[in-house]
Enzyme design. Structure first.
Site, PDB file in Angstrom:
ATOM      1  CG  ASP A  50      43.779  -3.321  35.503  1.00 59.93           C
ATOM      2  OD1 ASP A  50      43.057  -2.382  35.147  1.00 59.93           O
ATOM      3  OD2 ASP A  50      43.341  -4.458  35.769  1.00 59.93           O
ATOM      4  CB  CYS A  97      43.404  -7.335  33.611  1.00 58.94           C
ATOM      5  SG  CYS A  97      42.780  -7.710  35.275  1.00 58.94           S
ATOM      6  CE  LYS A  99      40.468  -3.700  34.458  1.00 61.93           C
ATOM      7  NZ  LYS A  99      40.732  -4.949  35.170  1.00 61.93           N
TER       8      LYS A  99
HETATM    9  N1  TIU Z   1      45.027  -6.545  36.259  1.00 63.00           N
HETATM   10  C1  TIU Z   1      45.138  -7.855  36.409  1.00 63.00           C
HETATM   11  O1  TIU Z   1      45.667  -8.557  35.571  1.00 63.00           O
HETATM   12  N2  TIU Z   1      44.681  -8.382  37.620  1.00 63.00           N
HETATM   13  C2  TIU Z   1      45.199  -9.506  38.211  1.00 63.00           C
HETATM   14  O2  TIU Z   1      44.751  -9.925  39.266  1.00 63.00           O
HETATM   15  N3  TIU Z   1      46.272 -10.076  37.592  1.00 63.00           N
HETATM   16  C3  TIU Z   1      47.028 -11.128  38.046  1.00 63.00           C
HETATM   17  O3  TIU Z   1      47.851 -11.622  37.284  1.00 63.00           O
HETATM   18  N4  TIU Z   1      46.872 -11.538  39.293  1.00 63.00           N
END
Ligand code: TIU
Length: 241
Positions: A32, A170, A137
């Protein structure tokens, strides 16, 4: 890609203990690294976070990505996001909290956390090559409702080098999912980041505690060193023909 991969083993300095990795069955998984989390105006900022805290992960990931590409390692990029009609976004996720903009709302980088929008894309510094795998995802974990298991099985992957954002959300969720599926996960401490420095620290501790309950924690320098020694072995073998 499979033909160019090498089969030598590298020993990676890690906690709670060093781990031997067969590079031919190891993938680099980058979680991500999207504008929505890394840049102002995206999902991360709408949740009230200081997105500048994540920038520290970019250079370490770029270095390992470059080495992985050079040795023909399988590279997987993931992106969290939803279909434009939000049919894959549970109301429980969309409606919670009091963000400045909700998932699907129009923002400065397009609709928040929606596939195809500018904010959903991966940052330019780590942009995937056409030959690399991109997993979209809907959840925090990269295995839930995705083709990731099938892809890893197809390429004979047993070990994952995991980095990306955020450490405790994530990255941790994906490592836990992967661990239950039998993958050895080596998490790059400097290749991960959180909006909360204390969660970053604890997120890594949780992975490596209890003899590596979810996996191993290493860093980019240790992984690059192990990759470089593998490369020199290969070159030496070639030179002595
Ligand atoms: N990719 C991921 O970690 N999504 C989140 O929403 N992370 C947060 O820390 N908000």
């Amino acid at each position: 890609m499979a033909n160019s991969r090498k089969s030598l083993v590298g020993t990676v300095a890690a906690e709670p203990e060093p781990i031997d990795l067969d590079w031919s069955s190891t993938a680099l998984v980058i979680i991500d690294m999207q504008r929505d989390f890394m840049e102002p105006g995206g999902f991360g900022e709408t949740l009230g976070n200081d997105v500048s805290r994540l920038a520290r992960a970019v250079k370490p990931i770029a270095a390992v990505l470059s080495a992985a590409r050079a040795m023909g390692m399988l590279v997987v990029h993931t992106r969290e996001g939803h279909l434009p009609d939000l049919s894959d976004a549970p109301p429980a996720k969309v409606e919670r909290g009091a963000p400045s903009l909700r998932i699907g709302d129009p923002g400065p980088m397009g609709r928040i956390l929606i596939r195809g929008e500018a904010g959903h894309d991966i940052i330019p510094a780590l942009y995937p090559l056409d030959s690399e795998i991109v997993i979209d995802k809907p959840g925090k974990g990269a295995f839930y409702a995705t083709e990731l298991s099938d892809v890893l099985q197809k390429y004979g992957i047993e070990n994952l080098l995991v980095c990306g954002v955020t450490t405790e959300v994530c990255v941790n969720t994906t490592v836990r999912e992967a661990n239950d599926r039998g993958y050895r996960c080596v998490v790059l401490s400097d290749g991960c980041a959180s909006y909360f420095p204390e969660f970053h620290e604890m997120g890594l501790k949780m992975i490596k505690a209890q003899g590596g309950i979810f996996g191993w924690v290493s860093d980019s320098a240790a992984v690059l060193k192990a990759m470089a020694s593998e490369t020199s072995h290969t070159l030496a073998a070639g030179a002595s023909r």
